[in-house]
Design a protein around this motif. Structure first.
Motif, mmCIF file in Angstrom:
data_model
loop_
_atom_site.group_PDB
_atom_site.id
_atom_site.type_symbol
_atom_site.label_atom_id
_atom_site.label_comp_id
_atom_site.label_asym_id
_atom_site.label_seq_id
_atom_site.Cartn_x
_atom_site.Cartn_y
_atom_site.Cartn_z
ATOM 1 N N LYS A 104 25.357 -33.376 2.429
ATOM 2 C CA LYS A 104 25.216 -34.835 2.459
ATOM 3 C C LYS A 104 25.196 -35.327 3.907
ATOM 4 N N PHE A 117 19.683 -50.851 0.168
ATOM 5 C CA PHE A 117 20.013 -49.801 1.105
ATOM 6 C C PHE A 117 21.439 -50.000 1.583
ATOM 7 N N TYR A 118 22.102 -48.890 1.850
ATOM 8 C CA TYR A 118 23.432 -48.904 2.428
ATOM 9 C C TYR A 118 23.308 -48.390 3.857
ATOM 10 N N ASN A 178 27.361 -40.649 -1.521
ATOM 11 C CA ASN A 178 26.795 -40.842 -2.845
ATOM 12 C C ASN A 178 25.674 -39.828 -3.100
ATOM 13 N N TYR A 207 26.745 -39.146 4.240
ATOM 14 C CA TYR A 207 26.796 -40.049 3.098
ATOM 15 C C TYR A 207 27.627 -39.432 1.988
ATOM 16 N N GLN A 223 29.722 -45.954 2.196
ATOM 17 C CA GLN A 223 29.002 -44.841 1.576
ATOM 18 C C GLN A 223 28.134 -44.105 2.582
ATOM 19 N N PHE A 243 16.232 -41.897 2.735
ATOM 20 C CA PHE A 243 17.027 -42.154 3.933
ATOM 21 C C PHE A 243 16.117 -42.652 5.045
ATOM 22 N N ALA A 257 20.619 -45.489 3.499
ATOM 23 C CA ALA A 257 20.340 -44.648 2.341
ATOM 24 C C ALA A 257 20.194 -45.506 1.099
ATOM 25 N N SER A 258 19.382 -44.988 0.180
ATOM 26 C CA SER A 258 19.148 -45.714 -1.059
ATOM 27 C C SER A 258 18.936 -44.733 -2.199
ATOM 28 N N ALA A 259 19.281 -45.186 -3.402
ATOM 29 C CA ALA A 259 18.968 -44.414 -4.600
ATOM 30 C C ALA A 259 17.727 -45.024 -5.230
ATOM 31 N N PHE A 304 21.913 -40.868 -3.707
ATOM 32 C CA PHE A 304 20.981 -41.287 -2.657
ATOM 33 C C PHE A 304 19.852 -40.278 -2.542
ATOM 34 N N ASP A 305 18.628 -40.797 -2.501
ATOM 35 C CA ASP A 305 17.503 -39.875 -2.406
ATOM 36 C C ASP A 305 16.454 -40.342 -1.412
#
Lengths: 112, 113
Positions: A71, A100-101, A27, A25, A3, A33, A92-94, A30-31
Motif C-alpha cells: 500500500k 479523492f483522499y 484503504n 495508504y 487514509q 492514485f 487516492a480514490s476507489a 483504493f485503485d
C-alpha cells in the motif's frame, strides 16, 4: 483518520539528482492514485497518475511506482530541477467512490 | 484562458459572521468541489456537486453550505456554526464526477477572529 499519508513533510535534493517522494495508504479499495504539484499562492495542478492494474507509469522526468501489497506509492523525479521546488500531494480514490483522499503534502526543495 | 477563479485571495471576518467564498469556472465542467486545507493535514472534502442544482456533503460539511444554481458557479458559505473556520479553502472542478483529474483554483485563505 488519515487514509493517505505522506510522512515526510519536506525533502531537499541537489539539482540533477533524483527526488523520491513517498505516499502510503490504508484503504485496500483504493485503485487510482494521482500526484499533484502546488506552487505557493496557486492551486494544485495534476502531475501524473497510476491505476492499480499497473505498477509503474512514466511521463518524462516523472515516474510513479505503485506497490499494492505494501500500500505504497512513490514519485521519482529524475533529474531534479530548481523549478520542481513545490509541495507535492498524493491522492487516492476507489472506483466505487465519489472522492479523492489527499495526503498532507511533501515540500520539495531542489538546490541549484 | 480557461480556469477556475476564487475570490478573494484573503478574507478576514469576525467570529459569528457568515462569509461566502466565490468559485467560478469556465471549463464547462459538470462537477465542482470544495476542499479545506489545514496545517499538517491533507485536503479534506467539504461539499461536491455533480450537476446544477445538486450537491452532496463531503467528509466535513458541518457548518458549511453551498449552492449550485449555475454550472459555472459553486459558492461556499462558512456559517457561524463552523467551529474552526480559519483555513485555506480550495475549489476544484472536473469534467464529471467520476473524472480522475480535478482542476483547482488558487484558493482563499479565510481568517476568523
Amino acid at each position: 483518520d488519515q487514509q493517505v499519508k505522506q510522512n515526510s513533510p519536506s525533502l531537499s535534493v541537489q539539482e540533477g539528482r533524483i527526488s523520491i517522494l513517498n505516499c502510503d495508504y490504508t484503504n485496500s479499495m483504493f485503485d487510482y492514485f494521482l500526484w499533484y504539484k502546488k506552487y505557493p499562492a496557486e492551486g494544485p495542478t495534476f502531475l501524473i497518475s497510476i491505476s492499480s492494474i499497473k505498477d509503474k507509469n512514466e511521463d518524462g522526468r516523472f515516474t510513479v511506482f505503485l506497490n499494492k501489497s505494501a500500500k505504497h506509492l512513490s514519485l521519482h523525479i529524475v533529474p531534479s530541477q530548481p523549478g520542481d521546488s513545490a509541495v507535492y500531494f498524493c491522492a487516492a480514490s476507489a472506483i466505487t467512490g465519489n472522492q479523492f483522499y489527499f495526503g498532507t503534502g511533501t515540500s520539495l526543495t531542489v538546490i541549484p | 484562458d480557461g480556469g477556475i477563479t476564487q475570490s478573494p485571495k484573503y478574507l478576514f471576518r469576525k467570529e459569528g459572521q457568515n462569509v461566502t467564498l466565490s468559485c467560478e469556472q469556465n471549463l464547462n465542467h459538470d462537477a465542482m468541489y470544495w476542499y479545506r486545507q489545514d496545517p499538517g493535514q491533507g485536503l479534506r472534502l467539504i461539499y461536491y456537486s455533480q450537476i446544477v442544482n445538486d450537491f452532496q456533503k463531503g467528509d466535513i460539511a458541518e457548518g458549511y453550505s453551498v449552492s449550485r444554481e449555475k454550472k459555472e458557479s459553486f459558492p461556499l458559505t462558512v456559517t457561524s456554526a463552523q467551529k474552526n473556520p480559519t483555513a485555506f479553502y480550495l475549489c476544484a472542478s472536473s469534467m464529471e464526477l467520476a473524472a480522475l483529474e480535478q482542476y483547482f483554483g488558487p484558493g482563499t485563505r479565510l481568517t476568523v477572529t
